[in-house]
Design an enzyme around this catalytic site. Structure first.
Site, PDB file in Angstrom:
ATOM      1  N   HIS A   1       0.830  -1.206   0.000  1.00  0.00           N
ATOM      2  CA  HIS A   1       0.000   0.000   0.000  1.00  0.00           C
ATOM      3  C   HIS A   1       0.873   1.269   0.000  1.00  0.00           C
ATOM      4  O   HIS A   1       0.682   2.168  -0.835  1.00  0.00           O
ATOM      5  CB  HIS A   1      -0.910  -0.020   1.241  1.00  0.00           C
ATOM      6  N   GLU A   2       1.839   1.325   0.903  1.00  0.00           N
ATOM      7  CA  GLU A   2       2.684   2.528   0.989  1.00  0.00           C
ATOM      8  C   GLU A   2       3.556   2.673  -0.264  1.00  0.00           C
ATOM      9  O   GLU A   2       3.747   3.783  -0.756  1.00  0.00           O
ATOM     10  CB  GLU A   2       3.559   2.498   2.247  1.00  0.00           C
ATOM     11  N   HIS A  43      -6.031   6.473  -2.679  1.00  0.00           N
ATOM     12  CA  HIS A  43      -6.865   5.372  -2.180  1.00  0.00           C
ATOM     13  C   HIS A  43      -7.894   4.921  -3.204  1.00  0.00           C
ATOM     14  O   HIS A  43      -8.420   5.710  -3.980  1.00  0.00           O
ATOM     15  CB  HIS A  43      -7.528   5.770  -0.858  1.00  0.00           C
ATOM     16  N   CYS A  44      -8.158   3.605  -3.161  1.00  0.00           N
ATOM     17  CA  CYS A  44      -9.027   2.968  -4.146  1.00  0.00           C
ATOM     18  C   CYS A  44     -10.332   2.550  -3.457  1.00  0.00           C
ATOM     19  O   CYS A  44     -10.332   2.154  -2.297  1.00  0.00           O
ATOM     20  CB  CYS A  44      -8.303   1.742  -4.693  1.00  0.00           C
ATOM     21  N   CYS A  69      -8.869  -4.291  -3.107  1.00  0.00           N
ATOM     22  CA  CYS A  69      -7.614  -3.713  -3.623  1.00  0.00           C
ATOM     23  C   CYS A  69      -6.718  -3.305  -2.456  1.00  0.00           C
ATOM     24  O   CYS A  69      -7.177  -2.781  -1.450  1.00  0.00           O
ATOM     25  CB  CYS A  69      -7.922  -2.501  -4.490  1.00  0.00           C
ATOM     26  N   CYS A 103      -5.752  -3.776  -7.682  1.00  0.00           N
ATOM     27  CA  CYS A 103      -6.818  -4.084  -8.629  1.00  0.00           C
ATOM     28  C   CYS A 103      -6.302  -3.687 -10.025  1.00  0.00           C
ATOM     29  O   CYS A 103      -5.284  -2.989 -10.128  1.00  0.00           O
ATOM     30  CB  CYS A 103      -8.089  -3.306  -8.265  1.00  0.00           C
TER      31      CYS A 103
HETATM   32 ZN   LIG Z   1      -2.947   5.067   2.107  1.00  0.00          ZN
HETATM   33 ZN   LIG Z   2      -7.400  -0.339  -6.736  1.00  0.00          ZN
END
Ligand SMILES: [Zn+2]
Ligand SMILES: [Zn+2]
Length: 191
Positions: free
Chosen positions: A133-134, A143-144, A149, A168
């Protein structure tokens, strides 16, 4: 991005670093390796909170890496210590959006903290998700909305356990099409 280097900060287990290097190699298809020497982060310790200031750590890491001048190497700081930013109780990690540095903590991924039996495998799985994520943020992703995801926002371990550790298709495409900011400027930070 040519490679990922994992920089232990204060306390960080060799076993966890090895696991994460392998996992990130798989996710990003670039070499990823842990650095041997841990850097002390006592200067970022907040006494009353008994936590470490992640934003200050990121600025300091960025400055250090500027002097090393290794082009296109992403540096991911890893610590077992608890991280915070002033407006939040804690953060799992923080990253320079479209930059070259990020930091993650696995302090809150220990089951013992929630009155449950230790589960090292689960700890590593959680850390993997937060690290991806980072690093996604350093690749310019925000952000998704898709729940599975890895770029979906998660601020508790329960939310973290619900999402996957991969991008994703939209985020994966976005990741490969963006370019990074010059290393001199530490861009906007995202957690
Ligand atoms: Zn984040
Ligand atoms: Zn995503």
């Amino acid at each position: 991005m040519k490679a990922i280097e994992l920089q232990p900060l204060g306390a960080a287990d060799a076993d966890v670093l090895e696991f994460l290097s392998l996992a990130l190699r798989g996710t990003f298809s670039v070499p990823a390796r842990p650095r041997r020497t841990s850097l002390p982060i006592e200067q970022f310790h907040d006494e009353p909170r008994d936590q470490y200031n992640s934003t200050a750590i990121l600025h300091w890491l960025n400055e250090r890496e500027l002097q090393r001048a290794k082009h296109d190497v992403l540096v991911l700081g890893i610590t077992a210590e608890d991280l915070y930013i002033p407006i939040l109780t804690y953060v799992f990690g923080e990253a320079a959006l479209g930059g070259f540095v990020a930091v993650v903590s696995y302090h809150r991924f220990r089951n013992e903290l929630y009155g449950l039996p230790p589960d090292q495998q689960l700890l590593k799985e959680r850390l993997w998700k937060v690290a991806v994520h980072e690093l996604g943020h350093t690749g310019g992703l925000v952000h998704c909305l898709f729940q599975h995801c890895v770029m979906h926002a998660a601020s508790s371990v329960e939310e973290l356990d619900l999402k996957g550790h991969d991008f994703c298709p939209y985020c994966r495409t976005g990741l490969s099409s963006r370019s990074r900011q010059p290393r001199e400027e530490l861009p906007l930070l995202k957690h």
